[in-house]
Design a protein around this motif. Structure first.
Motif, PDB file in Angstrom:
ATOM      1  N   LEU A   7      63.162  53.410  83.889  1.00 29.48           N
ATOM      2  CA  LEU A   7      62.731  53.817  82.470  1.00 29.48           C
ATOM      3  C   LEU A   7      63.346  52.953  81.396  1.00 29.48           C
ATOM      4  N   SER A   8      62.457  53.054  80.310  1.00 31.17           N
ATOM      5  CA  SER A   8      62.962  52.156  79.153  1.00 31.17           C
ATOM      6  C   SER A   8      62.453  53.007  77.730  1.00 31.17           C
ATOM      7  N   SER A   9      63.422  53.131  76.902  1.00 29.37           N
ATOM      8  CA  SER A   9      62.953  53.432  75.412  1.00 29.37           C
ATOM      9  C   SER A   9      62.722  52.602  74.557  1.00 29.37           C
ATOM     10  N   ALA A  10      62.551  51.197  74.829  1.00 30.10           N
ATOM     11  CA  ALA A  10      62.320  50.318  74.043  1.00 30.10           C
ATOM     12  C   ALA A  10      61.117  50.196  73.568  1.00 30.10           C
ATOM     13  N   VAL A  11      60.941  49.669  72.425  1.00 28.61           N
ATOM     14  CA  VAL A  11      59.213  49.669  71.658  1.00 28.61           C
ATOM     15  C   VAL A  11      58.965  48.227  71.496  1.00 28.61           C
ATOM     16  N   ASP A  12      59.906  47.146  71.675  1.00 29.59           N
ATOM     17  CA  ASP A  12      59.512  45.964  71.527  1.00 29.59           C
ATOM     18  C   ASP A  12      59.733  44.962  72.929  1.00 29.59           C
ATOM     19  N   LEU A  13      59.578  45.388  73.981  1.00 26.97           N
ATOM     20  CA  LEU A  13      59.374  44.681  75.282  1.00 26.97           C
ATOM     21  C   LEU A  13      58.094  44.384  75.774  1.00 26.97           C
ATOM     22  N   ASP A  14      58.024  43.154  76.637  1.00 29.79           N
ATOM     23  CA  ASP A  14      56.708  42.762  76.900  1.00 29.79           C
ATOM     24  C   ASP A  14      56.582  43.046  78.448  1.00 29.79           C
ATOM     25  N   SER A  15      57.777  43.895  79.245  1.00 30.71           N
ATOM     26  CA  SER A  15      57.904  44.153  80.449  1.00 30.71           C
ATOM     27  C   SER A  15      56.665  44.758  81.121  1.00 30.71           C
ATOM     28  N   ASP A  56      57.271  45.692  84.213  1.00 33.54           N
ATOM     29  CA  ASP A  56      57.975  46.539  85.691  1.00 33.54           C
ATOM     30  C   ASP A  56      58.862  47.751  85.162  1.00 33.54           C
ATOM     31  N   ARG A  57      58.524  48.194  84.156  1.00 33.82           N
ATOM     32  CA  ARG A  57      59.392  49.414  83.408  1.00 33.82           C
ATOM     33  C   ARG A  57      58.303  50.425  83.130  1.00 33.82           C
ATOM     34  N   ALA A  58      58.792  51.710  82.846  1.00 38.41           N
ATOM     35  CA  ALA A  58      57.950  52.693  82.405  1.00 38.41           C
ATOM     36  C   ALA A  58      58.627  53.476  81.203  1.00 38.41           C
ATOM     37  N   ALA A  59      57.856  53.631  80.245  1.00 35.36           N
ATOM     38  CA  ALA A  59      58.209  54.192  78.891  1.00 35.36           C
ATOM     39  C   ALA A  59      58.665  55.486  78.886  1.00 35.36           C
ATOM     40  N   THR A  60      59.632  55.919  78.196  1.00 29.80           N
ATOM     41  CA  THR A  60      60.156  57.358  78.112  1.00 29.80           C
ATOM     42  C   THR A  60      59.276  58.059  76.911  1.00 29.80           C
ATOM     43  N   PRO A  61      59.366  59.421  77.189  1.00 32.71           N
ATOM     44  CA  PRO A  61      58.767  60.184  75.822  1.00 32.71           C
ATOM     45  C   PRO A  61      59.409  59.673  74.759  1.00 32.71           C
ATOM     46  N   LYS A  62      60.536  59.293  74.505  1.00 34.99           N
ATOM     47  CA  LYS A  62      61.180  58.736  73.356  1.00 34.99           C
ATOM     48  C   LYS A  62      60.516  57.533  72.853  1.00 34.99           C
ATOM     49  N   ALA A  63      60.179  56.570  73.653  1.00 38.88           N
ATOM     50  CA  ALA A  63      59.404  55.280  73.317  1.00 38.88           C
ATOM     51  C   ALA A  63      58.199  55.820  72.633  1.00 38.88           C
ATOM     52  N   VAL A  64      57.523  56.793  73.365  1.00 37.94           N
ATOM     53  CA  VAL A  64      55.974  57.015  72.756  1.00 37.94           C
ATOM     54  C   VAL A  64      56.338  57.716  71.501  1.00 37.94           C
ATOM     55  N   LYS A  65      57.264  58.499  71.422  1.00 40.46           N
ATOM     56  CA  LYS A  65      57.378  59.167  70.002  1.00 40.46           C
ATOM     57  C   LYS A  65      57.651  58.285  68.885  1.00 40.46           C
ATOM     58  N   VAL A  66      58.320  57.442  69.160  1.00 38.60           N
ATOM     59  CA  VAL A  66      58.849  56.387  68.053  1.00 38.60           C
ATOM     60  C   VAL A  66      57.794  55.457  67.776  1.00 38.60           C
ATOM     61  N   THR A  67      56.811  55.126  68.835  1.00 38.23           N
ATOM     62  CA  THR A  67      55.494  54.323  68.639  1.00 38.23           C
ATOM     63  C   THR A  67      54.765  55.087  67.718  1.00 38.23           C
ATOM     64  N   HIS A  68      54.396  56.361  68.038  1.00 31.31           N
ATOM     65  CA  HIS A  68      53.535  57.374  67.361  1.00 31.31           C
ATOM     66  C   HIS A  68      54.010  57.374  65.938  1.00 31.31           C
ATOM     67  N   GLU A  69      55.291  57.579  65.821  1.00 30.09           N
ATOM     68  CA  GLU A  69      55.895  57.806  64.254  1.00 30.09           C
ATOM     69  C   GLU A  69      55.448  56.490  63.658  1.00 30.09           C
ATOM     70  N   LEU A  70      55.610  55.413  64.195  1.00 27.11           N
ATOM     71  CA  LEU A  70      55.292  54.058  63.549  1.00 27.11           C
ATOM     72  C   LEU A  70      53.883  53.658  63.223  1.00 27.11           C
ATOM     73  N   ALA A  71      53.043  54.360  64.222  1.00 29.00           N
ATOM     74  CA  ALA A  71      51.672  54.141  63.930  1.00 29.00           C
ATOM     75  C   ALA A  71      51.046  55.061  63.037  1.00 29.00           C
ATOM     76  N   ALA A  72      51.671  56.503  62.761  1.00 32.39           N
ATOM     77  CA  ALA A  72      51.306  57.337  61.922  1.00 32.39           C
ATOM     78  C   ALA A  72      51.753  56.863  60.281  1.00 32.39           C
ATOM     79  N   ARG A  73      52.855  56.140  60.305  1.00 36.54           N
ATOM     80  CA  ARG A  73      53.318  55.576  58.911  1.00 36.54           C
ATOM     81  C   ARG A  73      52.513  54.239  58.647  1.00 36.54           C
TER      82      ARG A  73
END
Length: 202
Positions: free
Chosen positions: A87-95, A97-114
């Motif tokens: 699992l990974s909570s990073a929002v700036d990786l090109d990987s 071979d990792r799976a995004a955590t709900p935290k990463a999805v939340k951060v991305t959603h907030e950035l997109a909303a902003r």
């Protein structure tokens, strides 16, 4: 059907009794005998091992991932293969071979909303500027204006060109020259030799 001999001997004389201990399996500490009392074979001085330790890698009864239906340790997940994923909570990786955590999805959603809100505000400002730019100019407000080189217009919605200004300026200079040339002093003296005065008709 005949009973096995061991059962026949157990039930002789209404029970096992001495025959069980002495004839079937006698007590003792030698091979072929049964333990009795505080026989040393009934105790074990070894430190007990936890059951799971025997199944670990290198244990006496080690299990492989396949034994319990798990993915092999080397079978990591990828974009084209199922497997174990980290699992990974990073929002700036090109990987891949990792799976995004709900935290990463939340951060991305907030950035997109902003970003969406900022884009909407920018669009509103652009629309306002476009409307402002499309408004015609007047003597009381700024806006779009059409140029004109005319010299005889009474319009207050047009702007004069440099060509019109030049023409008016040339006319003004010409008129000033004529006016200057027409301003002379009259003199009725017949004997005057002045070159800056004009003779009268009398």
């Amino acid at each position: 059907m005949a009973y096995p001999k061991i059962l026949q001997r157990l039930f002789e004389n209404s029970g096992a009794g001495p025959r069980l201990r002495k004839e079937i399996l006698p007590f003792g500490s030698t091979p072929g005998t049964a333990c009795e009392g505080n026989d040393a074979r009934l105790s074990n001085a070894r430190v007990p091992e936890m059951h799971k330790e025997t199944h670990q890698s290198g244990g006496a009864d080690a299990l492989t991932p396949e034994d319990i239906g798990a993915h092999p340790a080397g079978g990591m997940a990828s974009a084209d293969k199922a497997g174990i994923a980290r699992l990974s909570s990073a929002v700036d990786l090109d990987s891949e071979d990792r799976a995004a955590t709900p935290k990463a999805v939340k951060v991305t959603h907030e950035l997109a909303a902003r970003a969406k809100a900022d884009a909407a505000a920018a669009q509103a400002r652009a629309d306002s500027a476009h409307a402002e730019a499309g408004r015609a100019a007047s003597t009381t407000s700024s806006g779009r204006v059409q140029l004109s080189s005319a010299l005889n217009s009474d319009s207050e919605a047009l702007a004069a060109t440099p060509k019109a200004v030049k023409a008016v300026y040339s006319e003004a200079v010409k008129s000033a020259s004529l006016t200057q040339a027409g301003r002379v002093k009259l003199n009725n003296t017949v004997s005057s030799t002045s070159a800056a005065e004009a003779a009268t008709a009398n």
